[in-house]
Each structure stands twice: as C-alpha cells, then as structure tokens.
Design an enzyme around this catalytic site. Sequence first.
Site, mmCIF file in Angstrom:
data_model
loop_
_atom_site.group_PDB
_atom_site.id
_atom_site.type_symbol
_atom_site.label_atom_id
_atom_site.label_comp_id
_atom_site.label_asym_id
_atom_site.label_seq_id
_atom_site.Cartn_x
_atom_site.Cartn_y
_atom_site.Cartn_z
ATOM 1 N N CYS A 437 -6.797 -40.175 -8.822
ATOM 2 C CA CYS A 437 -7.550 -40.499 -10.049
ATOM 3 C C CYS A 437 -7.667 -39.289 -10.956
ATOM 4 O O CYS A 437 -7.190 -39.298 -12.077
ATOM 5 C CB CYS A 437 -8.946 -40.967 -9.713
ATOM 6 S SG CYS A 437 -8.957 -42.494 -8.844
ATOM 7 N N GLU A 439 -8.053 -35.701 -9.486
ATOM 8 C CA GLU A 439 -8.233 -34.500 -8.691
ATOM 9 C C GLU A 439 -7.139 -33.469 -8.918
ATOM 10 O O GLU A 439 -5.987 -33.692 -8.574
ATOM 11 C CB GLU A 439 -8.289 -34.871 -7.198
ATOM 12 C CG GLU A 439 -9.286 -35.949 -6.843
ATOM 13 C CD GLU A 439 -8.680 -37.336 -6.762
ATOM 14 O OE1 GLU A 439 -8.575 -37.995 -7.824
ATOM 15 O OE2 GLU A 439 -8.304 -37.772 -5.673
#
Lengths: 841, 263
Positions: A437, A439
């Site tokens: 997502c 990171e």
Amino acid sequence: MSAIYSQKIEKSERIPKLIEHLFEKMPQIESERAVLLTQSYKETEGQPITLRRAKAFAHILEGLPITIRPLELVVGSNTKMPRSCQVFPEYSYSWLEDEFDTIETRSADPFYISDETKKTLKDVYTYWKGKTTSELATSYMAPEALTAIEHNMFTPGNYFYNGIGHVTVDYAKVLKIGFKGIEAEAKAALEKLSVADADYARRHHFLEAVIISCQAVCNYAKRYAALAKKMASDATEPRKSELLKIAENCQRVPQNGATSFYEACQSFWFVQMLLQTESSGHSISPGRFDQYMYPYYIADLESGKITREFAQELIDCIWVKLNDLNKVRDAASAEGFAGYSLFQNLIVGGQDSNGRDATNDISYMCMNATMHVSLPQPSFSVRVWNGTPHEFMIRAAEVTRTGVGLPAYYNDEVIIPSLQSRGLTLEDARDYNIIGCVEPQKAAKTDGWHDAAFFNMCRPLEMVFSGGVDNGVQIGPQTGDVTKMQSFEEFYDAYKTQMNYFIELMVNADNAIDVAHAELCPLPFQSCMVEDCIGRGKSLQEGGAIYNFTGPQGFGIANMTDSLYAIKTLVYEQKVFTIAELKEALQNNFGKDMDAKKAEQITTQVAKEFVKSGKVLSSDDVKVIYETVVKNNCSGDKKDAYGKILDKIGELPKFGNDVAEVDSFARDVAYTYTRPLLNYKNPRGGQYQAGLYPVSANVPLGAQTGATPDGRLAFTPVADGVSPAAGRDVKGPTAAANSVSRLDHYIASNGTLFNMKFHPSALAGAGGLESFVALVRGYFDQKGSHMQFNVVSRETLRDAQANPEKYKSLVVRVAGYSALFTTLSRSLQDDIINRTQQGEF
Amino acid sequence: MADSKLLTRGRIFDIQRFSTHDGPGIRTIVFLKGCALRCRWCCNPESQSYNIEQMKQNEKIKTIGKDVTVAEVLEEVLRDAPYYRRSGGGITLSGGESLLQPDFAISLLKACHDHGINTAIETTGFAEQSVIERFIPHIDLFLMDIKHINSAKHAEFTGQPNERILENAALIARQAKRLIVRVPVIPGFNDTETEISDIAAFAKSLNGVNEIHLLPYHRMGRDKYEGLNRPYLMGDVPPPTSEHMEKLINVARSHGLTAKIGG
C-alpha cells in the site's frame, strides 16, 4: 542523452482481448500446488528445512500444470484458469476447509471450488495438522497476547495465516545475469565455506537450496519453451511466429541474462509470478520497473530492434498478467483487503541513488499502460520531488482523472530522510520504492515485514473506560476507575498505559510469528534475490537481508484525536459533562439504535449461544432477540441526555478542518503509537517502525469497536488512514491536507495513507489538472508523505445523496466551479448525477 | 506598531477555499455582502442586501452575513498559501459587490499583497470612478461583467443602466494590470448571437483586453430564493444548451478574442 519521450502511445488491439479472456469466468481455487508440496514434504521428512523447502519448490515447478493463454506475448501462469489461485497449506488451512461451502457465495472476493478440489484438499490437509506456521506461532505466543487477539485489540492476521510477501527483489540482477549467474554466486559462496565454520551446516544447506531453486526455475521456463514450440506447430500465422518467439525467449530467460527488452519482460514476469508460487505472501512489489527495464528498452530502441509501440504492447501485457495472479483469503481478511488485491506496487519517477531525477520513457509508458489496461494491478505509484518534471505530474494527474484510483503519489522529500533515520544510507534511501500500500523501503536489500499487524487505537481507549476489562475478562492493565480521574493528564496517562501494554503484546505476537516463519518456511528462491542472503548463508526469514524491519499499522488517529480532544475540553476544561456521564453515554451508544447489519450479526451469535445451551428457538424468538439488539431501549430522558452529550461533541472542532490546536493534538496522539514501537526489536535483528494506515480494515475492525467519545457510533467504521474521520472535514481539500500535514510523517516510516475523494468533473480541463497538481505539490511542500485520490463514480454520488454524513468532503464541479457535493440542493445533486457519465470530461 | 489596515472591518457572508475557476490557480474566494444591482438570474441572492439576514437551507435557518476584521479574513486566506505558491493562485473578492466596501476591501487586498498573494476581483464595475481608481493598484486581475450593451435592457434585468459600467470598463482597461470580460449568458436577456457579438465588440475595443468568458446561466441559486422567501423571477427557463454556447463562443472568437465557456 536523448530527450525523454513522454507522449501517449496507442493501445494495441491485443490488450482488450487479453482482458476479456481474463474476466470470462469466476476465479477458482486449484489444488495442484498443495498436492505437489505435500508429496515432496512426505519424501523429505527429517531433512533440514531449507532444503525441504527448495526440494518442494522444485517438485512443484516440475509438476504444476503450465498454460499459455490466448494471444499472450509474455507467458507464465501458476493456475490453469485465469485469475485463479493455488493454496498454501504450510501456512494455514483450516479456515479454508471451514469455508469450502460458502466461499463461492461470500460477498467479498468469492472463488469457485469444485467438489473434486475440495476432496483433494481435504486429503492433503490431513498431512498438515500440527505442521503449519500459524500453529507453531500460536504455541510461541504469550497467553496474554493470544487473549488480546481474541478480544480484537489488534490483529496480526496477515502473516499469522499466510506467507510474508512484502518484498521487492533484485529484478535488475536477474535481468542482468540470470539464474545461471545467481547459481554461480551461490556456488562460489559454497567454495569459500570452510567445513570448520561454526555455521557451516546452515550456510551449506541454504546455498544448496538456492542452487536447487535456481535450477528449478530454469527448468520450469523450459517447459514453457517446449509448450510454446508445440503450440506453434499447430498454429497459423501470425500467432505461429509469436509462439516461436515465446519459445525462444523462455529457452533463454530467466536462465541467462536478457539480451533484449522482450526477454527482459519475460524474465521479469517469471520472477514476479514464481515468487507468488513459492509463498502466499502478497504485496510482492515490482518496485522501480522504469529504472531496471530502461537499459534494455533504450538499447533496443537505439539499435532499431524494437518500436515504441511494441515496447508499449509488452508493458501492457505485463500489466494484464499482474491481474492474472490471485490469492484466496479467509472471509474476514477478504473484507479487510477487498477486491482480490495483491498490492503489487510498481513505482515510477523520483530520484536516482545520486539524487538526480530518474524519469525516463518507461515512466511515461507505465502511465500509458495503466490507462490502457484500467485494472487494479499493478498498484501504480509515482514518486514526487522538487525536481520532478511538471509534465510528469500532469500526465500522472491525467491517469488519476480516469477514475482508477491510481496512481498514488509519494513524497521523496519526506520519505528519503525518514528512511535515513532508520539506518539506510543516503544512496539506498534515494533508491526507495513502495511495498504494497504505502510502505517505503530499499529494494533487494530489505525484509520489511511491512504489514505485520493492524492495531486499533480506539480499543485501548475503551480499556481506559473499563479499567482493562473486556466482556468480563481482565485483558488490560487496571488503570483505575475512570470516573475518579481528576484531570485530563491522568486520563491521557491511563490511555498511554493501555497503549503501551497492548503494543508490547502485539510485538510478542509478531515476533512469535516471525520465528515460526524462520523455522518452518524459509524461502530460498526469494532470498537468493535479496542482499546479503547468499553472503550470510541464510534466508530472508532468518535475517539474511541488509535491512530488517517489522511494521505494524496503527489506525484510528482521527477518531482518537477527536475523542481525546472532546474529553480534554468538554470533561476537564469546560466541565460540560462528567466522565461518568460520558461513560454511560458510550455504553448506551449515545442512545442511538444499532446498525442493522451489525444487529443481525449479534442476533445470530446470541441465537447460536442459546441453541448451544440446548434451547429451541422459534423464528419469533429470534425476532424478539433482534428487536432487543437493534432498538436502543434506554428511557426517553436518558436518550435526551445522551443526545445532548453527542450534540456538544458534534459542535467541537474536528481533525481535518485546518484547526491548528486540534491538528497539533493529533500529532501528539499519533506519537502514543509511533514512539513506543521504536523501542522494540524483531528476531531478525531489525527494528520496529510504525505505519499509520488500515488498508480497508477500518471497516471490519470498526465493527468490533464500541461507541467512541468523538461521537462515532458503535460498530461503525473507524477513520481511514491518517485521513480525517469520514464526513468530518467540511472545509474542502486544502484544509484537510493542511490538517493531515501537521502529523509527523517522518516517524511513521512504515508509511501513512491520506485518501481524498474527488469527482472527475473537479479535474476537468487543463486547468483542472494544473490545480490538482498544485494541490499535491502544496501538501508535499508541507511534508505530507502520501496522497491518493478516489475519483468517484455516479454510483458513489447516489450513495452520497442517500448518506450525506459520509461524504461531507466530496468535491464536484458544478457549472463552472467546484463545490462540496453534500452542500448542494437535492435538485442540483440530481442534475449533476444525471449529466455525469464515465469519461465525460 | 500594529498594522491599522488589519483592524478595518467589513461585512462578508462566505469564504470558499480551493476555488479553481475565478482567476488563475487555486484561490480563496471572499464573498462580500451588499450589491447595487439586482440581476434576475443572480445565483447568490443572499449577497444582495447589505443587511444581515436569515436564510432557510436544507431545513435549517442560517444567518447570512457577519462583520469581520481584515486580520480575521487574512488568517483564513493565508492558510492556503502553499497552494497559491504552487498554482499561481491567490485571493478573489466576490460578492456582492466589493466596490461598495472600499476601505475594507482595499485594506484586505493590500494585506494580501504584503504577503505576496495574487489578488483578483469579480465585479459589476458599478461604482464611482474615484472608488475604482483607489482599487486599481491593489488588484492583479479584474474579472468584470459586461452584461448587455443596451442600457435600457440592462436596467430592466439588473435594476441599473450600464453607462457608468461601460465607462468604468474603459478606465479599468487603461489603468489596471489585467482585465478579463465576463458575460453571464442569460436566456431571454442576452443570449442571441447579435447581443453577444455586440458585447464582444465592445470588449475588443477596450485597451489591452484579449480574453472573454461566457458563463452559461444555471439554476444553482433557485433554492436560495425560496429560503429567503423571495420569488424566483427566472421561473423554469432552461440553461442554454452546449450547442448554443458553442455557437456563441465562436461569435466571441470572431472578434479576435480568446474566449472560453466558464471561468
């Protein structure tokens, strides 16, 4: 250096046909991998685990059915049917067995499963009892941690039941030297070992496992070469030539280094697909595709071996293939990760490791591909820094405007120093990409465990009110009688005590899972493409990577900010109501009825309990239970009193409206999660680091959370990411962005997620794109880290009409200007809905 | 020493952030209360009276208008400074008619310029020449309506004749940094090709003017009339079709102007 080619390139006719084939049927669950894995495990009992893993991987690749789908140019599928999935019983299996009969009809991410597959898997599963990572991890966890999980304080579900994934391997290396080259490195490392080395045995096993894995992959590709050749003999032109070319490619790569862009594409794909055959981890992220693919493209382009159009077609084919991979999750996780998503994050633009802008032709071609294919995979991202070309931003904005919800925008100016603060070198930090997502990490050097858990920050607050008791069980520290707390400081300290306690338990749970993966599921194939596994002679799971992290996500910042702010001002400063009155109001959901869906769930549970205890229930009995659950049956007076409390809370300023006092409070509240985490280490020798985002878990986990002092009703969703709570930001996009930028995005080095909703009309015309880019730039100037845009559809507008409280910040363009949708009159809303068609801008 | 202009008081009824259609870039629009015209199609009828009044909106009674200092407005305007810098945006005064509150408006514009913020004004141009001359140095962009060339018809539909407006347009064109002419295209009032052509010809005749915006009539404001308990004089007149707007835009272009639909 030649000028960058940024123009759009036409979509080939092949692409829609590939997509059509992909979506022809419902995805299914296939059993071959599980069968082959189990066969191999049975034959290797008693051998070192790393070798057993490699032998199983090789056995799977020898026996897995192979298929070349119609018209494909880039081939390799680990399932017979498109968008289908294999299963991975070595991690966990009982949930799937439990869901055999419902998985086809469940609401989130259903899969078809044949009776035959069910039977085969049932047989296979008998072997796995007591042998899975999830069972081992459970046995390693502290009893308090298990209790906390049971009581929904946090969920380490992802790695508890599945592989880890969440890695970007060294694609560049495979493209360059092939698996023959990596095998040679492993052999050289073996040569250097002395039999007297203290860890000789472990290193030896690992390196041998790498060699077995590399050879298995090369042989697997050759099965495709043979299949393509065979298919070619029955095919007519032009497909015949295409298949012969495919055969030639698969004969060469990924065994050898790629000698052309086309070979590089094929080699990339085998790596990407096989990583997801070795393990069930998701978020296997291609990372900086534009960087490692570029040398092959430009060499071919300059020597006239390839046209831009064909290169684009190949990239588009890869985009389609990324949607061919799939994964089955348990019903609860499927809701948290809804949309069959594998989060294969692919990022373009940004700086190179020397700090220069890295945008190239492929960066733009990836934008074209996302527009051509218009599917959820890859999770397409762009890096933005002060030196990003304006044209790049405009092109990215155009992709956003199509409404696919992509790309996500990332701020180099925050992420690079943030990663440096976690020990990355400047060069490595500049070369970051995004996993899953949001990171950030350095590819090919990191085992980041980026999705280690979801921590619901609202639950510890509930524990302050209950003194650590949940459903009659003392699960948290006894922080005292909340009604006796005399100051906000005392209350806030109690919250921090509860937070710290459950953070510690989450670390315990994560570390237990970490050890279980190292002991039972080391991944030699994945590890051979991450530095310095070969050098250290150990897998990623055992700490082979240069950089090791564990990143669990906290969420509910907005709810906790608004809650604590309400307690601080209304209870302790203005003394509008007492903490005891607030407690009572919360217990009674502010006197409001319960959400019908949740009430149904609770009714089912209660009914089950009755049946278990031997009672026979008629349908009327069930009805009575439901009525009791759904209706708030407190007295009218009480309802009024609770309603007044709710009104007072409603009048307070909320996070997301550019109110400096509230926003700085949010920064402090976030620290209650991000700071304690930094104290912990994982078994791979790495550090814990916080992320602040829930993927889509804010909905299901919100359903486990009672009413909160910010006025959020029981079991409704918790705020999404670091975004303001739904419908509470009423001053438009710039105000919300200013508020979110006041959080400390540097310390949340595992990523923050800021979601904004737009209607495509708000981005209309060249001016719309320019304003949009300025919005991103302005937020990033203020050191926000990530931003993504939900460009909403007509259906969403209808929903916004029905549920305006959920959409107070939704921007639409009305005759010549933009406005907040919910502030418009009903008739005008209808007007906008009626004239809004997809693609009309 | 305190900056006295920051204490100047004025009457506004709304501040809208992230506006992208009234001047360049991302802008904050400050709506001042009170107007000398009474255009029948006005989509902000609550702006017309200088008095603070009540309006019913979505079943709730809202108080329209509040007295504020320049400092208070400036604080709100400065919040989006990062976005102005990136987009070339700034503040736009709208209304109502800002020219009717010159001390307040000019103090606010000066204060914005002090902070390096671009300034624009949406105006009817209906004021004394001397007032307009006071405004000119503090405004980077005038967005001024020319609604009709025929004064009688202008008076019939807006309550005021147009001579002073046309004279002021010429004055602004001569002295201001930049002027864009805007035309609300209102069915039954000025939506014929001849009428638009006359306005475009006038615009073209103005010193330095090269851009014209045609703003199609819309019914956004209709519910507000009801909320204010006032009749909506436009009735059920439908907005101009996009085909018709295309025709009119070509008429405007034929005068050698850069023309666009919408702001």
